[in-house]
Design a protein around this motif. Structure first.
Motif, PDB file in Angstrom:
ATOM      1  N   PRO A 191      40.701  38.064  29.804  1.00  0.00           N
ATOM      2  CA  PRO A 191      41.622  39.196  29.659  1.00  0.00           C
ATOM      3  C   PRO A 191      42.233  39.602  31.003  1.00  0.00           C
ATOM      4  O   PRO A 191      41.632  39.371  32.059  1.00  0.00           O
ATOM      5  CB  PRO A 191      40.723  40.324  29.129  1.00  0.00           C
ATOM      6  CG  PRO A 191      39.428  39.728  28.806  1.00  0.00           C
ATOM      7  CD  PRO A 191      39.335  38.380  29.405  1.00  0.00           C
ATOM      8  N   MET A 202      42.476  42.360  32.398  1.00  0.00           N
ATOM      9  CA  MET A 202      41.667  43.303  33.170  1.00  0.00           C
ATOM     10  C   MET A 202      40.782  42.577  34.187  1.00  0.00           C
ATOM     11  O   MET A 202      40.503  43.086  35.277  1.00  0.00           O
ATOM     12  CB  MET A 202      40.806  44.140  32.210  1.00  0.00           C
ATOM     13  CG  MET A 202      39.913  45.153  32.891  1.00  0.00           C
ATOM     14  SD  MET A 202      40.797  46.340  33.896  1.00  0.00           S
ATOM     15  CE  MET A 202      41.255  47.512  32.636  1.00  0.00           C
ATOM     16  N   LEU A 203      40.369  41.356  33.820  1.00  0.00           N
ATOM     17  CA  LEU A 203      39.498  40.597  34.719  1.00  0.00           C
ATOM     18  C   LEU A 203      40.249  40.187  35.989  1.00  0.00           C
ATOM     19  O   LEU A 203      39.664  40.135  37.075  1.00  0.00           O
ATOM     20  CB  LEU A 203      38.962  39.372  33.984  1.00  0.00           C
ATOM     21  CG  LEU A 203      37.563  38.946  34.374  1.00  0.00           C
ATOM     22  CD1 LEU A 203      36.568  40.079  34.235  1.00  0.00           C
ATOM     23  CD2 LEU A 203      37.124  37.780  33.511  1.00  0.00           C
ATOM     24  N   ILE A 237      40.117  43.132  38.230  1.00  0.00           N
ATOM     25  CA  ILE A 237      38.793  43.235  38.871  1.00  0.00           C
ATOM     26  C   ILE A 237      38.662  42.192  39.985  1.00  0.00           C
ATOM     27  O   ILE A 237      38.194  42.482  41.082  1.00  0.00           O
ATOM     28  CB  ILE A 237      37.662  43.039  37.834  1.00  0.00           C
ATOM     29  CG1 ILE A 237      37.659  44.194  36.838  1.00  0.00           C
ATOM     30  CG2 ILE A 237      36.303  42.930  38.523  1.00  0.00           C
ATOM     31  CD1 ILE A 237      36.705  43.992  35.674  1.00  0.00           C
ATOM     32  N   ALA A 238      39.101  40.971  39.694  1.00  0.00           N
ATOM     33  CA  ALA A 238      38.886  39.866  40.635  1.00  0.00           C
ATOM     34  C   ALA A 238      39.808  39.953  41.856  1.00  0.00           C
ATOM     35  O   ALA A 238      39.401  39.602  42.965  1.00  0.00           O
ATOM     36  CB  ALA A 238      39.077  38.531  39.922  1.00  0.00           C
ATOM     37  N   PRO A 290      39.881  43.351  45.170  1.00  0.00           N
ATOM     38  CA  PRO A 290      39.235  43.219  46.493  1.00  0.00           C
ATOM     39  C   PRO A 290      40.020  42.313  47.443  1.00  0.00           C
ATOM     40  O   PRO A 290      40.023  42.549  48.655  1.00  0.00           O
ATOM     41  CB  PRO A 290      37.875  42.596  46.173  1.00  0.00           C
ATOM     42  CG  PRO A 290      37.671  42.801  44.743  1.00  0.00           C
ATOM     43  CD  PRO A 290      39.000  42.873  44.101  1.00  0.00           C
TER      44      PRO A 290
END
Lengths: 200, 93
Positions: B65, B67-68, B71-72, B75
């Motif tokens: 998805p 959203m991942l 997240i990934a 950073p």
């Protein structure tokens, strides 16, 4: 987290997108990897800036062993392949084969650490220690931290390998994927460390 | 992670490509007439391609998805911002 909980959806029983239906273990591993990106990303960024500011550190870099590092790159890339093949075998219900590939991954990880130890030994014998200058401080910090991650992956893989050999091990199979994500991340970090520290 | 049912290159094919890229990086070092900066940029570009191959095909990020991705890659963005913030410190040293 129990093995059963790890394969549960992130938010079960609620409306939500694809992310909410993702297994908890997978989402957790990606969150963990994001924090790891921050650690290694910061180190790589500060190393690059300090290296530019110091004029390149070419004299120091000439003393690292690029041959051993190139061999270790081959070893780590191959270990990523064996993790994928282990997961494939687990999906096909071939647990013994999955365990064999996991064991191969562990062995390749050990080869990586063995070669790295050899490299450290040679460098230290020639007087290049973490106290020898900024390049060597960064070199030992980044490769040492990466090595610790490889060691952690080896320990986790061994535990999983043992667990998969016991009765009722099917509940552990999702962990091959979660651990595989971690192992591939360690591989990706090395993909950047190799040219930064040994080649450029 | 690589899904067995996933169509596309096999894990072994991706591994071969990764090895080809490693060799390409090593071959670059023999082009002595190339500037150090050019070689560094090319080496990092090759590393980025290798990382993309691992992320897409081994970690199966392309099937995850959106959203991942957030997240990934947040950073990574933060690390780049940190590097940019430190540039004046390096420049005026």
């Amino acid at each position: 987290m129990s093995a059963a909980a790890a394969s549960e959806p992130l938010r079960s029983g609620v409306e939500g997108g694809e992310f909410a239906r993702m297994p908890l273990g997978r989402a957790g591993m990606w969150w963990f990897l994001a924090s790891e990106v921050m650690v290694f990303g910061t180190l790589i960024a500060t190393y690059s800036l300090n290296r530019v500011a110091a004029g390149g550190w070419d004299a120091e870099r000439a003393h690292v062993n690029a041959r051993i590092a190139a061999f270790n790159t081959f070893v780590l890339l191959t270990s990523s392949l064996t993790v994928v093949l282990s997961l494939q075998a687990a999906h096909e219900g071939l647990r013994a084969r999955a365990r064999r590939f996991l064991l191969l991954t562990v062995l390749l990880g050990c080869v990586f650490l063995g070669m790295k130890s050899l490299e450290y030994g040679t460098e230290i014998a020639h007087g290049y220690t973490p106290a020898s200058g900024p390049f060597w401080s960064y070199y030992y910090l980044m490769t040492g931290l990466h090595g610790l991650h490889v060691l952690g992956g080896i320990v986790a893989n061994v535990l999983l390998w043992i667990g998969l050999g016991r009765p009722g091990a099917e509940r552990l199979e999702p962990r091959i994927e979660f651990l595989g994500l971690y192992w591939h991340f360690v591989d990706v970090v090395w993909i950047f460390l190799f040219p930064l520290l040994y080649l450029s | 992670m690589q899904d067995p049912a996933h169509s596309g290159p096999t894990p072994v094919t991706i591994w071969v490509w990764l090895l080809v890229l490693v060799v390409a990086g090593l071959v670059l070092l023999f082009f002595e007439e190339m500037s150090h900066t050019t070689i560094t940029i090319l080496l990092m570009a090759i590393a980025a391609v290798k990382a993309t191959l691992v992320l897409r095909h081994y970690m199966h990020l392309k099937a995850q998805p959106a959203m991942l991705y957030v997240i990934a890659f947040t950073p990574v963005l933060l690390a780049v911002v940190m590097a940019l913030i430190l540039i004046p410190d390096v420049a005026y040293r």
